[in-house]
Design a protein around this motif. Structure first.
Motif, PDB file in Angstrom:
ATOM      1  N   ALA A 104      10.350  39.731 -44.030  1.00  0.00           N
ATOM      2  CA  ALA A 104      11.087  39.704 -42.797  1.00  0.00           C
ATOM      3  C   ALA A 104      10.404  40.452 -41.755  1.00  0.00           C
ATOM      4  O   ALA A 104      10.634  39.841 -40.626  1.00  0.00           O
ATOM      5  CB  ALA A 104      12.307  40.554 -43.064  1.00  0.00           C
ATOM      6  N   ASP A 105       9.402  41.204 -41.896  1.00  0.00           N
ATOM      7  CA  ASP A 105       8.422  41.822 -41.002  1.00  0.00           C
ATOM      8  C   ASP A 105       7.456  41.092 -40.852  1.00  0.00           C
ATOM      9  O   ASP A 105       6.740  41.440 -39.799  1.00  0.00           O
ATOM     10  CB  ASP A 105       8.108  43.339 -41.426  1.00  0.00           C
ATOM     11  CG  ASP A 105       9.275  44.208 -41.272  1.00  0.00           C
ATOM     12  OD1 ASP A 105      10.288  43.927 -40.781  1.00  0.00           O
ATOM     13  OD2 ASP A 105       8.998  45.217 -41.737  1.00  0.00           O
ATOM     14  N   GLY A 106       7.052  40.185 -41.446  1.00  0.00           N
ATOM     15  CA  GLY A 106       6.093  39.146 -41.146  1.00  0.00           C
ATOM     16  C   GLY A 106       4.958  39.378 -41.850  1.00  0.00           C
ATOM     17  O   GLY A 106       3.752  38.959 -41.556  1.00  0.00           O
ATOM     18  N   HIS A 107       4.962  40.411 -42.855  1.00  0.00           N
ATOM     19  CA  HIS A 107       3.718  40.665 -43.548  1.00  0.00           C
ATOM     20  C   HIS A 107       3.190  39.790 -44.760  1.00  0.00           C
ATOM     21  O   HIS A 107       2.355  40.060 -45.182  1.00  0.00           O
ATOM     22  CB  HIS A 107       3.650  42.196 -43.907  1.00  0.00           C
ATOM     23  CG  HIS A 107       3.928  43.292 -42.943  1.00  0.00           C
ATOM     24  ND1 HIS A 107       2.829  43.687 -42.017  1.00  0.00           N
ATOM     25  CD2 HIS A 107       4.903  44.093 -42.345  1.00  0.00           C
ATOM     26  CE1 HIS A 107       3.153  44.392 -41.099  1.00  0.00           C
ATOM     27  NE2 HIS A 107       4.496  44.564 -41.565  1.00  0.00           N
ATOM     28  N   LEU A 108       4.427  38.990 -45.088  1.00  0.00           N
ATOM     29  CA  LEU A 108       4.131  38.193 -46.396  1.00  0.00           C
ATOM     30  C   LEU A 108       4.712  36.833 -45.570  1.00  0.00           C
ATOM     31  O   LEU A 108       5.479  36.662 -44.904  1.00  0.00           O
ATOM     32  CB  LEU A 108       4.895  38.486 -47.279  1.00  0.00           C
ATOM     33  CG  LEU A 108       4.496  39.869 -48.273  1.00  0.00           C
ATOM     34  CD1 LEU A 108       5.644  39.893 -49.395  1.00  0.00           C
ATOM     35  CD2 LEU A 108       3.375  39.885 -48.736  1.00  0.00           C
ATOM     36  N   ASP A 109       3.623  35.847 -46.114  1.00  0.00           N
ATOM     37  CA  ASP A 109       4.436  34.300 -45.976  1.00  0.00           C
ATOM     38  C   ASP A 109       5.551  34.100 -46.924  1.00  0.00           C
ATOM     39  O   ASP A 109       5.806  35.024 -47.479  1.00  0.00           O
ATOM     40  CB  ASP A 109       3.322  33.440 -45.859  1.00  0.00           C
ATOM     41  CG  ASP A 109       2.777  33.058 -47.200  1.00  0.00           C
ATOM     42  OD1 ASP A 109       3.263  33.556 -48.205  1.00  0.00           O
ATOM     43  OD2 ASP A 109       1.555  32.530 -47.121  1.00  0.00           O
ATOM     44  N   PRO A 110       6.156  32.872 -46.745  1.00  0.00           N
ATOM     45  CA  PRO A 110       7.253  32.609 -47.644  1.00  0.00           C
ATOM     46  C   PRO A 110       6.659  32.633 -48.999  1.00  0.00           C
ATOM     47  O   PRO A 110       7.688  32.691 -50.148  1.00  0.00           O
ATOM     48  CB  PRO A 110       7.964  31.205 -47.008  1.00  0.00           C
ATOM     49  CG  PRO A 110       7.493  31.146 -45.578  1.00  0.00           C
ATOM     50  CD  PRO A 110       6.065  32.021 -45.442  1.00  0.00           C
ATOM     51  N   ALA A 111       5.464  32.317 -49.141  1.00  0.00           N
ATOM     52  CA  ALA A 111       5.128  32.051 -50.621  1.00  0.00           C
ATOM     53  C   ALA A 111       4.698  33.484 -51.248  1.00  0.00           C
ATOM     54  O   ALA A 111       4.400  33.583 -52.214  1.00  0.00           O
ATOM     55  CB  ALA A 111       3.693  31.007 -50.773  1.00  0.00           C
ATOM     56  N   GLY A 112       4.741  34.309 -50.332  1.00  0.00           N
ATOM     57  CA  GLY A 112       4.728  35.691 -50.979  1.00  0.00           C
ATOM     58  C   GLY A 112       3.138  36.287 -50.816  1.00  0.00           C
ATOM     59  O   GLY A 112       2.882  37.336 -51.163  1.00  0.00           O
TER      60      GLY A 112
END
Length: 58
Positions: A42-50
């Motif tokens: 949610a904070d943008g530190h991970l992409d949808p794939a993790g």
């Protein structure tokens, strides 16, 4: 390179109560890991794939 040491965070009473009452049949470590992944995504530190997002945000 050595593996990172496991963390053993101390939980505040309210957090421990949520884990105990709302996630009774799940491992607290699993619940906290899932919550951290959701927050980081949610904070943008991970992409949808993790995967960790490199570079500047914003």
């Amino acid at each position: 390179m050595t593996a990172p040491r496991p963390m053993h965070p101390t939980l505040k009473a309210a957090t421990a109560e949520v884990l105990r009452r709302c996630y009774r049949y799940e491992s607290p470590a699993d619940v906290l890991a899932r919550a951290l992944r959701l927050l980081a995504t949610a904070d943008g530190h991970l992409d949808p794939a993790g995967r960790i997002v490199a570079g500047r945000r914003g």
